[in-house]
Design an enzyme around this catalytic site. Structure first.
Site, PDB file in Angstrom:
ATOM      1  N   GLU A  90       0.820  -1.214   0.000  1.00  0.00           N
ATOM      2  CA  GLU A  90       0.000   0.000   0.000  1.00  0.00           C
ATOM      3  C   GLU A  90       0.855   1.266   0.000  1.00  0.00           C
ATOM      4  O   GLU A  90       0.544   2.236  -0.694  1.00  0.00           O
ATOM      5  CB  GLU A  90      -0.924   0.004   1.221  1.00  0.00           C
ATOM      6  CG  GLU A  90      -1.908   1.160   1.249  1.00  0.00           C
ATOM      7  CD  GLU A  90      -2.892   1.117   0.100  1.00  0.00           C
ATOM      8  OE1 GLU A  90      -2.872   2.046  -0.728  1.00  0.00           O
ATOM      9  OE2 GLU A  90      -3.673   0.154   0.017  1.00  0.00           O
ATOM     10  N   VAL A 104       2.482   3.349  -3.322  1.00  0.00           N
ATOM     11  CA  VAL A 104       1.785   4.292  -4.207  1.00  0.00           C
ATOM     12  C   VAL A 104       0.907   5.222  -3.374  1.00  0.00           C
ATOM     13  O   VAL A 104      -0.029   4.773  -2.714  1.00  0.00           O
ATOM     14  CB  VAL A 104       0.903   3.563  -5.241  1.00  0.00           C
ATOM     15  CG1 VAL A 104       0.186   4.573  -6.135  1.00  0.00           C
ATOM     16  CG2 VAL A 104       1.729   2.598  -6.085  1.00  0.00           C
ATOM     17  N   GLY A 118       1.523   7.129  -0.656  1.00  0.00           N
ATOM     18  CA  GLY A 118       1.735   7.377   0.768  1.00  0.00           C
ATOM     19  C   GLY A 118       0.522   6.998   1.608  1.00  0.00           C
ATOM     20  O   GLY A 118       0.103   5.848   1.645  1.00  0.00           O
ATOM     21  N   GLY A 159      13.553  19.772   2.298  1.00  0.00           N
ATOM     22  CA  GLY A 159      13.431  18.326   2.409  1.00  0.00           C
ATOM     23  C   GLY A 159      12.412  17.709   1.483  1.00  0.00           C
ATOM     24  O   GLY A 159      12.115  16.512   1.582  1.00  0.00           O
ATOM     25  N   GLU A 189      15.297  15.236  -3.027  1.00  0.00           N
ATOM     26  CA  GLU A 189      16.549  14.579  -2.659  1.00  0.00           C
ATOM     27  C   GLU A 189      17.745  15.399  -3.144  1.00  0.00           C
ATOM     28  O   GLU A 189      17.619  16.265  -4.005  1.00  0.00           O
ATOM     29  CB  GLU A 189      16.597  13.179  -3.300  1.00  0.00           C
ATOM     30  CG  GLU A 189      15.440  12.269  -2.932  1.00  0.00           C
ATOM     31  CD  GLU A 189      15.541  11.746  -1.502  1.00  0.00           C
ATOM     32  OE1 GLU A 189      16.624  11.875  -0.890  1.00  0.00           O
ATOM     33  OE2 GLU A 189      14.525  11.225  -1.004  1.00  0.00           O
ATOM     34  N   ASP A 245      10.012   8.305 -10.699  1.00  0.00           N
ATOM     35  CA  ASP A 245       9.248   7.925  -9.511  1.00  0.00           C
ATOM     36  C   ASP A 245       7.760   7.813  -9.841  1.00  0.00           C
ATOM     37  O   ASP A 245       7.092   6.844  -9.467  1.00  0.00           O
ATOM     38  CB  ASP A 245       9.475   8.962  -8.406  1.00  0.00           C
ATOM     39  CG  ASP A 245       8.644   8.685  -7.166  1.00  0.00           C
ATOM     40  OD1 ASP A 245       9.043   7.832  -6.355  1.00  0.00           O
ATOM     41  OD2 ASP A 245       7.585   9.326  -7.017  1.00  0.00           O
ATOM     42  N   LYS A 273       5.041   4.306  -9.950  1.00  0.00           N
ATOM     43  CA  LYS A 273       3.723   4.255  -9.315  1.00  0.00           C
ATOM     44  C   LYS A 273       2.615   4.060 -10.352  1.00  0.00           C
ATOM     45  O   LYS A 273       1.654   3.316 -10.122  1.00  0.00           O
ATOM     46  CB  LYS A 273       3.487   5.530  -8.516  1.00  0.00           C
ATOM     47  CG  LYS A 273       4.476   5.732  -7.380  1.00  0.00           C
ATOM     48  CD  LYS A 273       4.395   7.137  -6.797  1.00  0.00           C
ATOM     49  CE  LYS A 273       5.461   7.379  -5.740  1.00  0.00           C
ATOM     50  NZ  LYS A 273       5.470   8.765  -5.246  1.00  0.00           N
ATOM     51  N   GLY A 333       6.222  11.113   3.187  1.00  0.00           N
ATOM     52  CA  GLY A 333       6.433  11.593   4.546  1.00  0.00           C
ATOM     53  C   GLY A 333       6.359  10.465   5.553  1.00  0.00           C
ATOM     54  O   GLY A 333       5.767   9.411   5.302  1.00  0.00           O
TER      55      GLY A 333
END
Length: 338
Positions: A34, A37, A39, A92, A95, A106, A110, A209
């Site tokens: 879970e 994809v 968060g 933050g 990266e 990225d 997903k 996060g």
């Protein structure tokens, strides 16, 4: 002992899912993902369980918080990409090496997972078209806003009737400013799904996060515990997610769309007529034209919005146009999504 697996690694599932799910099935265990994809948004559970009674035929998604933060800030403050990227790294949101995010990889991982789940097969990551946001300029953001649009990095998944191919791609798009996805700002994510029974469903929230990811992982832990307790270790089979059931991806050259084209040209008579002639040769109809004041090097931006045209025709026309001596920079091409 044979162990169930819970992972948040989207690249692992996207690129090596077939081998992993096959091994898990042989050993009578499950793989839950879970957190890979969206968060904290329950994207996987929604597709695999909540919408199991639907033919989900369309997904449009803003699924990378870094890119959305950068584009939202560029839109709000008019800053160039490089400045906003440094700001995102300082906060933050990005990266130290942001390539996977701003290059679209990225999002691609997903999107291929979601595409595989709705297709009942496997979408290989290396077969989809992926474009990032590094070419988006503050001028593009400004021109889009003036025309009533917002630029977003969008993952697109579309099933087409009577076609064995699935349209799967990731690239920047122009969305009308009144589009429900245009208001997704900062580092938030959104997934807009369309099913034949439910119509449109929007998932919106934090896509990354510490706590959103932890929420998804804990959800998977509890699901596995419940499955074990109910003596149903493989409650949701993934046997279709295999290389032998790879789904053919629609080549991006064959799609049709409306387009935003920004040409940087020498300011002299006859240039616009030449450009429109090349476009006309490929059957591309123009919806509107906008010419702005020139740059310091005496070149000027010419912005053209097209009616629906073929990707192949657009590429052929631009290849011809860029051979002309009045072109001063690479042409910017953005697809317009409804």
């Amino acid at each position: 002992r044979k162990k169930h697996v819970i992972t948040a690694n989207k690249a692992l599932i996207s690129e090596y899912g077939p081998e992993i799910f096959e091994c898990a099935e042989k050993n009578g265990v499950s793989v839950y993902f879970e957190a890979a994809v969206g968060g904290g948004m329950p994207v996987i559970k929604t597709i695999r369980e909540g919408l199991v009674g639907n033919n989900v035929y369309s997904i449009k998604t803003i699924i990378n918080g870094t890119c959305n933060y950068i584009l939202s800030t560029m839109t709000a403050q008019g800053q160039p990409f490089e400045e906003v990227l440094k700001e995102a790294q300082a906060k933050g949101y990005a990266e130290a090496d942001p390539t996977l995010d701003v290059g679209g990889g990225d999002s691609g991982h997903k999107v291929t997972i979601m595409a595989s789940l709705i297709s009942g097969g496997y979408i290989p990551y290396d077969k989809i078209s992926i474009e990032g946001i590094t070419s988006i300029s503050s001028d593009d953001i400004s021109f889009a806003s003036e025309l009533g649009y917002t630029i977003k990095l969008l993952g697109v998944i579309k099933k087409e009737q009577n076609s064995e191919q699935l349209d799967v791609r990731v690239h920047p798009v122009m969305l009308h400013s009144k589009h429900i996805m245009a208001s997704v700002s900062e580092a938030y994510n959104a997934v807009l799904l369309e099913g034949d029974a439910v119509g449109q469903i929007l998932l919106y929230g934090k896509g990354a996060g510490e706590m959103p990811t932890a929420s998804a992982v804990v959800s998977d832990v509890i699901d596995v515990a419940r499955n074990i307790s109910a003596s149903s270790p493989i409650r949701i089979p993934m046997s279709y997610y295999t290389s032998s059931k790879a789904i053919q991806v629609k080549p991006i050259e064959t799609i049709v769309s409306r387009y935003y084209l920004r040409f940087t040209v020498t300011d002299k008579p006859g240039v616009l007529a030449s450009i429109t002639s090349f476009l006309g040769n490929e059957g591309i109809s123009i919806a509107s034209v906008m010419q702005k004041e020139g740059y310091s090097d005496k070149s000027v931006p010419v912005i053209i919005l097209t009616h629906t045209a073929s990707e192949k025709g657009i590429r052929t026309a631009i290849e011809s146009i860029e051979k002309m001596d009045y072109i001063k920079d690479k042409t910017q091409v953005l697809r317009i999504e409804d």
